[in-house]
Design an enzyme around this catalytic site. Structure first.
Site, short mmCIF file in Angstrom:
data_model
loop_
_atom_site.label_atom_id
_atom_site.label_comp_id
_atom_site.label_asym_id
_atom_site.label_seq_id
_atom_site.Cartn_x
_atom_site.Cartn_y
_atom_site.Cartn_z
CE LYS A 89 -9.45 8.60 5.04
NZ LYS A 89 -8.04 8.98 5.05
P1 NAD Z 1 -3.26 1.55 -1.39
O1 NAD Z 1 -4.60 1.09 -1.78
O2 NAD Z 1 -2.41 2.23 -2.38
O3 NAD Z 1 -2.42 0.30 -0.82
C1 NAD Z 1 -2.88 -0.50 0.23
C2 NAD Z 1 -1.92 -1.67 0.39
O4 NAD Z 1 -2.32 -2.44 1.52
C3 NAD Z 1 -1.94 -2.64 -0.79
O5 NAD Z 1 -0.64 -3.17 -0.96
C4 NAD Z 1 -2.92 -3.74 -0.34
O6 NAD Z 1 -2.68 -4.97 -0.98
C5 NAD Z 1 -2.57 -3.80 1.14
N1 NAD Z 1 -3.67 -4.31 1.96
C6 NAD Z 1 -4.99 -4.07 1.84
N2 NAD Z 1 -5.69 -4.72 2.82
C7 NAD Z 1 -4.75 -5.37 3.56
C8 NAD Z 1 -4.82 -6.22 4.70
N3 NAD Z 1 -6.00 -6.51 5.25
N4 NAD Z 1 -3.66 -6.70 5.21
C9 NAD Z 1 -2.46 -6.40 4.65
N5 NAD Z 1 -2.32 -5.60 3.56
C10 NAD Z 1 -3.46 -5.11 3.03
O7 NAD Z 1 -3.48 2.46 -0.07
P2 NAD Z 1 -2.52 3.60 0.49
O8 NAD Z 1 -2.91 4.88 -0.12
O9 NAD Z 1 -1.11 3.12 0.42
O10 NAD Z 1 -2.99 3.66 2.01
C11 NAD Z 1 -2.46 2.78 2.98
C12 NAD Z 1 -2.73 3.35 4.36
O11 NAD Z 1 -2.13 4.65 4.47
C13 NAD Z 1 -4.19 3.55 4.72
O12 NAD Z 1 -4.35 3.32 6.10
C14 NAD Z 1 -4.43 5.02 4.41
O13 NAD Z 1 -5.49 5.56 5.15
C15 NAD Z 1 -3.09 5.61 4.84
N6 NAD Z 1 -2.78 6.90 4.24
C16 NAD Z 1 -2.70 7.05 2.88
C17 NAD Z 1 -2.35 8.31 2.35
C18 NAD Z 1 -2.17 8.53 0.88
O14 NAD Z 1 -1.74 9.63 0.50
N7 NAD Z 1 -2.43 7.56 0.02
C19 NAD Z 1 -2.12 9.38 3.20
C20 NAD Z 1 -2.20 9.19 4.59
C21 NAD Z 1 -2.52 7.95 5.08
#
Ligand code: NAD
Length: 428
Positions: A118
Site C-alpha cells: 500500500k
Molecule cells: P474515492 O476517493 O473514489 O471515494 C471516496 C468517497 O468517500 C468519496 O465520496 C468521499 O467524499 C468519501 N469520503 C471521504 N472521506 C470521508 C469521510 N471521512 N466520511 C464519509 N465519506 C468520506 O475512493 P474509493 O476508491 O471509492 O475508495 C473507498 C474505499 O474503498 C477506501 O477505503 C479504499 O481503500 C477502498 N477500496 C478501494 C478500491 C478501488 O479500487 N478504488 C479497491 C478496494 C478497496
C-alpha cells in the site's frame, strides 16, 4: 537501563498506531486457530519493507511545500506485491502498513499470485489543483521508483487517486527506463494498457458478493433497502449495480454529508446531479443525514464504502442492517466486530467484499505482460467466477469451523501465505 533488547519487538515502535495494532490483532486471532508456526506468524506481523519519502513540490502560489509519502510492502512470498496509493490528510505509516497487510490476505484469499502493499501521500487532494497533483505524483514516483516495477510491486488507485494518477506514474517510470512499461501500475486508462472493466471492478465485486449474501440471508422482500457511505469509485458503482439489481438505495453520502429518502433514490439521476454539483448533498426530494446517522439507519444492507474505522464499539450496537457489505478497507474495529456478530448480522468482510478491484488489476497486469487484451464480458465473467468461488470458500469454512465470516476469510488468506512461507523457508 532496562534490557530493551529482550522486550517486545523493537521494530514495531514506528508502527504502533490503532489501525496497525488492529490489523495485527486480527492476524493474531486466527494464528492459533490455524496452528501457525510461531516463526511464520512472527514474520507475518510486520511489513517486509517500508519506505518513507519526502515529496517536495512548488505549489501554484509559488511556495515550496514538502509532503510525506509512504510505500509499504507487507509480503512477497507468492509474487510481486500489489496495492493502491491513497492521497489523504491523516494517513501515517501505521495505517498504510495495516492496509498493506490486508492486501496480502486479500490477494491470497482470491488465489492471486501477489503479496500485499500500500502507498500514500499525506496531503489534502480536495484543495490541490491538477497541476499540483501531477507534480506530487511524479515526484513521489521518482522517490519510490527503486522498489516498484512489474515484477516487484505494482501500485493501483485508492482514495483520491484515479486513472489519471496511474497514467502519470506509468509515464514517469517509463521515462526513467526509456520505454513504455504499462505493467508497473494497474487501474490505468484503457488507452494506455488498462483493462476494460477495471474502474467498475470493486463496486461490481461488492455487488456480486452482496447478491450471494442475499441468497444466504433470506429477507421478506424483493427490493432490499440499502445505505451506502461514500460516493466515490467504490460507493457510487456499488450503488449503481445494486440499484440495477432491484435494490432500493435509501441513503448515500460523501465527505460533505448524506442524503436519505425511505422511498428510494434514483441513482442514475444522482450521478447526473453529482457531475454538476460535485457532491450528493442537496439532491432533490431527500433529507439531509450525517455520515454517522447513515450507519445507524434501519436497512437490509449497509455498505460502508469510504474510510476505515467507522464502525466501533461506540456505534456497533446501533447498527440495524441484516447484511454488512464492507466496500471500504477496515471499516469495522475488532471490538465492533464482536458486537455485530452477536447481533447476527451477515458480514461480508472487506478482504472479500472489495477484492474485485485487485482481481481485475491482476487481469490488467496479465494482459499488459502478454500484450493481449480481453473483452469487457471476459473480464466481468472471470471476476464473477473468482469472487463467487472465494465467497463460497469463506461461507463453507465459516460453517465447517463454526466461526464468523471474517475469521473464515482471514483463515483462508493467512493460511495460504503461511504455507508458501513455510515451503520457502527463512533465508539465509
Ligand atoms: P474515492 O476517493 O473514489 O471515494 C471516496 C468517497 O468517500 C468519496 O465520496 C468521499 O467524499 C468519501 N469520503 C471521504 N472521506 C470521508 C469521510 N471521512 N466520511 C464519509 N465519506 C468520506 O475512493 P474509493 O476508491 O471509492 O475508495 C473507498 C474505499 O474503498 C477506501 O477505503 C479504499 O481503500 C477502498 N477500496 C478501494 C478500491 C478501488 O479500487 N478504488 C479497491 C478496494 C478497496
Amino acid at each position: 537501563m532496562e534490557n530493551t533488547l529482550n522486550s517486545e519487538p523493537l521494530m514495531s515502535r514506528e508502527l504502533e498506531t490503532p489501525t496497525f495494532l488492529m490489523a495485527q490483532e486480527q492476524l493474531d486471532s486466527v494464528a492459533h486457530k490455524l496452528n501457525l508456526d510461531p516463526g511464520v506468524h512472527e514474520r507475518l506481523r510486520y511489513p517486509k519493507k517500508a519506505l518513507i519519502v519526502s515529496v517536495p513540490i512548488k505549489l501554484d502560489n509559488g511556495e515550496t511545500r514538502t509532503f510525506m509519502g509512504y510505500r509499504v510492502q507487507h509480503d512477497m512470498a507468492l509474487g510481486p506485491s500489489k496495492g493502491g496509493i491513497r492521497y489523504y490528510p491523516d494517513i501515517d505509516l501505521g495505517e498504510v502498513s495495516a492496509m498493506a497487510m490486508w492486501m496480502t490476505w486479500k490477494c491470497s484469499l482470491m488465489n492471486l499470485p501477489f503479496g500485499g502493499a500500500k502507498g500514500g501521500i499525506r496531503c489534502n487532494p480536495e484543495i490541490m489543483s491538477q497541476r499540483e497533483l501531477e507534480k506530487i505524483t511524479r515526484r513521489y514516483t521518482t522517490e519510490i521508483l527503486s522498489i516498484i516495477g512489474p515484477e516487484k510491486d505494482i501500485p493501483a488507485p485508492d482514495m483520491y487517486t484515479n486513472e489519471q494518477t496511474m497514467a502519470w506514474i506509468m509515464d514517469t517510470y517509463s521515462n526513467y527506463f526509456g520505454y513504455a512499461i504499462p505493467g508497473v501500475v494497474t487501474g490505468k486508462p484503457v488507452g494506455l494498457g488498462g483493462s476494460l472493466g477495471r474502474v467498475e471492478a470493486t463496486g461490481r465485486g461488492v455487488t456480486f458478493t452482496t447478491l450471494k449474501a442475499l441468497e444466504k440471508v433470506k429477507l421478506n422482500t424483493n427490493n432490499p433497502s440499502v445505505a451506502v457511505q461514500g460516493f466515490g469509485n467504490v460507493g457510487a458503482v456499488t450503488a449503481r449495480y445494486l440499484y440495477q439489481a432491484g435494490c432500493k438505495i435509501i441513503a448515500i453520502s460523501d465527505i460533505h454529508g448524506g442524503i436519505y429518502n425511505p422511498k428510494g433514490i434514483n441513482i442514475e439521476d444522482l450521478f447526473k446531479y453529482v457531475k454538476e454539483h460535485k457532491t450528493v448533498t442537496g439532491f432533490p426530494e431527500t433529507e439531509n443525514i450525517s455520515n454517522q446517522e447513515i450507519l445507524e439507519l434501519e436497512c437490509d444492507i449497509l455498505a460502508p464504502c469510504a474510510v476505515g474505522n467507522v464502525l466501533t464499539e461506540k456505534n456497533a450496537d446501533k447498527i440495524k442492517c441484516k447484511i454488512l457489505a464492507e466496500g471500504a478497507n477496515g471499516p469495522t474495529t475488532p471490538a465492533a466486530d464482536k458486537i455485530i456478530y452477536e447481533k447476527n448480522i451477515f458480514i461480508i468482510p472487506s478482504i472479500l467484499a472489495n477484492a474485485g478491484g485487485v482481481t481485475v488489476s491482476y487481469f490488467e497486469w496479465v494482459q499488459d505482460i502478454q500484450r493481449l487484451f480481453w473483452s469487457e464480458d471476459e473480464v466481468v465473467n472471470k471476476l464473477q467466477v473468482l469472487i463467487t468461488k472465494a465467497f463460497d470458500d469463506v461461507y463453507n469454512l465459516s460453517i465447517a469451523k463454526n466461526v464468523d465470516t471474517r475469521t473464515a476469510a482471514m483463515m483462508l488468506g493467512v493460511g495460504r501465505v503461511a504455507e508458501a512461507k513455510r515451503l520457502r523457508g527463512l533465508y539465509p
